[in-house]
Structures are given as structure tokens and as C-alpha cells.
Design a protein around this motif. Structure first.
Motif, PDB file in Angstrom:
ATOM      1  N   ASN A 167      -5.852  12.370  -0.046  1.00 12.47           N
ATOM      2  CA  ASN A 167      -5.013  11.537   0.832  1.00 12.47           C
ATOM      3  C   ASN A 167      -5.940  10.776   1.773  1.00 12.47           C
ATOM      4  O   ASN A 167      -7.171  10.963   1.738  1.00 12.47           O
ATOM      5  N   LYS A 168      -5.348   9.933   2.610  1.00  9.51           N
ATOM      6  CA  LYS A 168      -6.119   9.098   3.541  1.00  9.51           C
ATOM      7  C   LYS A 168      -7.221   9.888   4.232  1.00  9.51           C
ATOM      8  O   LYS A 168      -6.990  11.014   4.689  1.00  9.51           O
ATOM      9  N   ALA A 190       0.834   5.243  -2.007  1.00 10.42           N
ATOM     10  CA  ALA A 190       0.777   5.548  -3.444  1.00 10.42           C
ATOM     11  C   ALA A 190       2.063   5.193  -4.216  1.00 10.42           C
ATOM     12  O   ALA A 190       2.002   4.459  -5.212  1.00 10.42           O
ATOM     13  N   ARG A 214       0.851  -1.187   0.000  1.00 11.82           N
ATOM     14  CA  ARG A 214       0.000   0.000   0.000  1.00 11.82           C
ATOM     15  C   ARG A 214       0.889   1.241   0.000  1.00 11.82           C
ATOM     16  O   ARG A 214       2.107   1.137   0.086  1.00 11.82           O
ATOM     17  N   ASP A 218      -2.270  10.848  -2.391  1.00 12.65           N
ATOM     18  CA  ASP A 218      -2.475   9.761  -3.353  1.00 12.65           C
ATOM     19  C   ASP A 218      -2.696  10.275  -4.770  1.00 12.65           C
ATOM     20  O   ASP A 218      -2.410   9.567  -5.744  1.00 12.65           O
ATOM     21  N   ARG A 278      -7.145  -0.377  -7.150  1.00 14.84           N
ATOM     22  CA  ARG A 278      -7.374   0.764  -6.255  1.00 14.84           C
ATOM     23  C   ARG A 278      -7.379   2.020  -7.128  1.00 14.84           C
ATOM     24  O   ARG A 278      -6.388   2.314  -7.792  1.00 14.84           O
TER      25      ARG A 278
HETATM   26  O1  MRU Z   1      -4.864   3.191   1.927  1.00 14.55           O
HETATM   27  P1  MRU Z   1      -3.385   3.403   1.971  1.00 14.55           P
HETATM   28  O2  MRU Z   1      -2.754   2.875   3.213  1.00 14.55           O
HETATM   29  O3  MRU Z   1      -2.703   2.943   0.717  1.00 14.55           O
HETATM   30  O4  MRU Z   1      -3.250   4.985   2.022  1.00 14.55           O
HETATM   31  C1  MRU Z   1      -1.983   5.568   2.031  1.00 14.55           C
HETATM   32  C2  MRU Z   1      -2.018   7.039   2.179  1.00 14.55           C
HETATM   33  O5  MRU Z   1      -3.047   7.652   2.261  1.00 14.55           O
HETATM   34  C3  MRU Z   1      -0.695   7.736   2.125  1.00 14.55           C
HETATM   35  O6  MRU Z   1      -0.750   8.916   2.858  1.00 14.55           O
HETATM   36  C4  MRU Z   1      -0.370   8.094   0.668  1.00 14.55           C
HETATM   37  O7  MRU Z   1      -0.476   6.971  -0.160  1.00 14.55           O
HETATM   38  C5  MRU Z   1       0.951   8.666   0.525  1.00 14.55           C
HETATM   39  S1  MRU Z   1       2.189   7.425   0.754  1.00 14.55           S
HETATM   40  C6  MRU Z   1       3.688   8.072   0.752  1.00 14.55           C
END
Ligand code: MRU
Length: 344
Positions: A243-244, A50, A48, A233, A86
Motif C-alpha cells: 500500500n502507499k 487501486a 488513482r 494495492d 503503474r
Molecule cells: O498512488 P495512489 O494514490 O494511487 O495510491 C493509492 C493507495 O495507496 C490506496 O491506499 C490504495 O490504492 C487503495 S485504494 C482504495
């Protein structure tokens, strides 16, 4: 410190991925040798983050070349399958498209095309490491990256295969004697902050404090946070950043209390085709993830839940976007157009 290696490439064979759903209790490596196995690992968040999704997508294309043949049609089908896993992370689709171009540049011979795909995957991982290091240097001296900082989700080595994005900036600022403590949100519902970021912070030796997502606004109000920094992301052409889920609430709280909110992301996360955040596809996940964790259920079975994996922070709440080419400042439109138009 032992380097965190979320993905190892086994050229011609497959990849070895650290199963992030089991961390920090167990460090189990999975061998992924088929497109279906790669797709499952991405969907289940075994791999997981990005940038790491981008590298994994490139590896998935190399695996497809061996498993299904490296002809144009077979690769196009594998690309569609992997991209559908995704939808929000721009890196995934971008790296799969780059892998397809690398295969096409190798001509029509299938062996040559397969070799080009493995070369591309290895280069993608190596490039990520270089980019992360540059990004960390550019973010280290930002105003507010001192004393207490706050981050969300997991943006470290586990999320990129290099040093990370936002977490790499925090680590660089800590090594420079600027940051003294990193506050990490638990990041409901899949707990990337509590499980993964706290694990990485401990390995780095950075003093860390875990907090429930719902305590972030009061932590910021208490004056213990001088800057908030997260990853992204997908970043639209105007600087709106997905983002998350929960990131936008942090940016709003930071804005209310005069604390800078930063985003750290490599160029592969920018999507010039998305004019604003409204054009960013948001992944929605199973309701069951909200009503429990793993085998534990704490909500009545069959209940409804709203479970977006990401939210969009409007560009006007972002003080700077740190990239491997430097920190972009508002207005973001021209800076992002210049960045995404540059040769790699
Ligand atoms: O659902 P995930 O765990 O893949 O989400 C990850 C995030 O939201 C990160 O903040 C984002 O991918 C940046 S990673 C450097």
C-alpha cells in the motif's frame, strides 16, 4: 451529501475523469478519448487508487477498441501499454485481462467486440459500487473501529468509484455511532491524505484531524487511536500487503502499542501469483516529487531522492483483511486461496 464521482463513462466515446491532482482547490473534469490520454491520466495520478485504476483500465480497453480497432493484436498492444503505466496496483492488470476475455467471448466481429468492451467497463464500475458497500458492512463492526481511528493515503470514493475501501469502513462505523473521529495522515509526497481524504471526510461530515506522516507514531502512542485501517494495492497469497509508502511504519507503530491494524481491499486486489510481498513490483517515482510540490521547489535542483510509491506490510502485522466477502483472519494463506479461487 453530494456523491463524489471520479469517473463517468461515455459509452462509445471515452470517459470523463475528475483531475485528482487539482483537488481540493479545483474540480475539473477531463475528457479522455484515446489510450494515450488514459495512460497519461493514470501515470500523472489524475485518476488513482487501486480499484479505480482497474475500472479506468477497463475503460481504456474500450477506448482502444474504438480508436485502434478491436482485433486481438491491437487490443493486446493497448493492454500492454495501459498495464505499464503503474505496476503495483493488481486491479489494473486484472481488469485489463478481464476486459480482453470479455472481448474474446464476443467472438470475431469487431463491432460486437467493441460493444462487449464498453459493456464490461460499465459493469466493472457498477460492480465496484456493490463491492464497496458490502466491504464497508463487513468492516464496520471490527474491534477498535470506535472512537478515534487512523488512516493513510486516500481510500474513499475517489479511489474506487464506489464508496471506497478503508474510508467506506470508517464512514459506515461513523454512521453506526462507533467511530467519532478520523485521523488522516497527510501522505507525502503527493498529499493524497491532506488533499483528498480530508476533502472526502469533510463532505461526509466526519470529524477529521490531519497530521504529518511523521507524527503518526506519537499519535498512536498517545492512546487516541483505537484502530488503524488502510487500503491495499496488491495483496500476496500469504497476506503481505503493498500500500502507499508509510503504511508499514503505521502497522509497526500500531503493533508496538497493541492497536489493531486492518487492511480493506476487494478481491481484485489479491494476486495469487505473488507468493509473498517480495514478489510485488514496487513503483518508484520521480525524485522531483520529493523535492517540491507542483511548481514549488524546496530542495536544491538535481539532488538525489528515494521515492518508492508503495511499501509492503508483512502479514503478521495485519489483524484482519476486510473484503466484500467478509473479513479474513490469520493465517491468511488458506483464506486467500479460498477467496481467489471463488467464482466472481
Ligand atoms: O498512488 P495512489 O494514490 O494511487 O495510491 C493509492 C493507495 O495507496 C490506496 O491506499 C490504495 O490504492 C487503495 S485504494 C482504495
Amino acid at each position: 451529501m453530494r456523491a463524489v464521482e471520479p469517473l463517468r463513462i461515455l459509452p462509445g466515446e471515452g470517459v470523463e475523469a475528475l483531475d485528482q491532482t487539482l483537488l481540493p482547490r479545483e474540480e475539473r473534469r477531463l475528457r479522455l478519448r484515446t489510450v494515450a490520454e488514459v495512460a497519461e491520466a493514470i501515470r500523472a495520478l489524475r485518476v488513482r487508487g487501486a480499484p479505480l485504476l482497474g475500472v479506468t483500465g477497463a475503460c481504456g480497453m474500450a477506448i482502444a477498441g474504438g480508436e485502434r480497432g478491436a482485433g486481438r493484436e491491437a487490443l493486446a498492444r493497448a493492454a500492454a501499454e495501459l498495464k505499464a503505466t503503474r505496476p503495483t496496483a493488481a486491479d489494473l492488470g486484472a481488469m485489463i485481462d478481464e476486459a480482453l476475455r470479455a472481448a474474446d467471448a464476443a467472438g470475431d466481429d469487431e463491432d460486437e467486440r467493441r460493444a462487449a468492451l464498453w459493456r464490461f467497463a460499465a459493469e466493472a464500475l457498477a460492480r465496484q459500487r456493490v463491492r464497496d458497500a458490502a466491504l464497508a458492512r463487513h468492516g464496520r463492526d471490527l474491534p477498535g473501529m470506535e472512537g478515534g481511528v487512523l488512516t493513510h493515503c486516500n481510500t474513499g470514493a475517489l479511489a474506487t468509484g464506489g464508496e471506497g475501501t478503508a474510508l467506506a469502513v470508517i464512514a459506515a462505523a461513523w454512521r453506526a455511532g462507533r467511530v467519532a473521529r478520523c485521523h488522516a495522515t497527510e501522505t507525502r509526497p503527493l498529499l493524497q491524505g491532506a488533499r483528498l481524504t480530508m476533502w472526502e471526510l469533510a463532505a461526509l461530515g466526519i470529524p477529521a484531524t490531519l497530521l504529518p506522516d511523521s507524527a503518526a507514531a506519537s499519535l498512536i502512542a498517545s492512546g487516541r487511536v483505537n484502530a488503524v485501517i488502510t487500503g491495499a494495492d496488491r495483496i500476496a497469497a500469504n497476506g503481505d500487503a503493498a500500500n502507499k509508502v508509510g503504511t508499514c511504519a503505521l502497522a509497526l507503530a500500531a503493533s508496538r502499542h497493541g492497536v489493531p491494524f486492518y487492511v480493506a481491499a476487494p478481491r481484485s486486489t489479491f494476486d495469487a501469483a505473488a507468493a509473498t510481498g517480495a514478489d510485488i513490483p514496487i513503483e518508484f517515482r520521480d525524485a522531483a516529487e520529493v523535492g517540491g510540490f507542483g511548481d514549488q521547489r524546496w530542495s536544491p535542483d538535481g539532488g538525489d531522492a528515494w521515492n518508492p510509491a508503495f511499501d509492503v506490510t508483512p502479514a503478521d502485522l495485519i489483524a484482519a483483511i476486510v473484503t466484500e466477502r467478509g473479513a479474513l483472519r490469520p493465517p491468511y494463506g488458506p483464506a486467500i486461496a479460498a477467496l481467489t479461487g471463488m467464482a466472481r
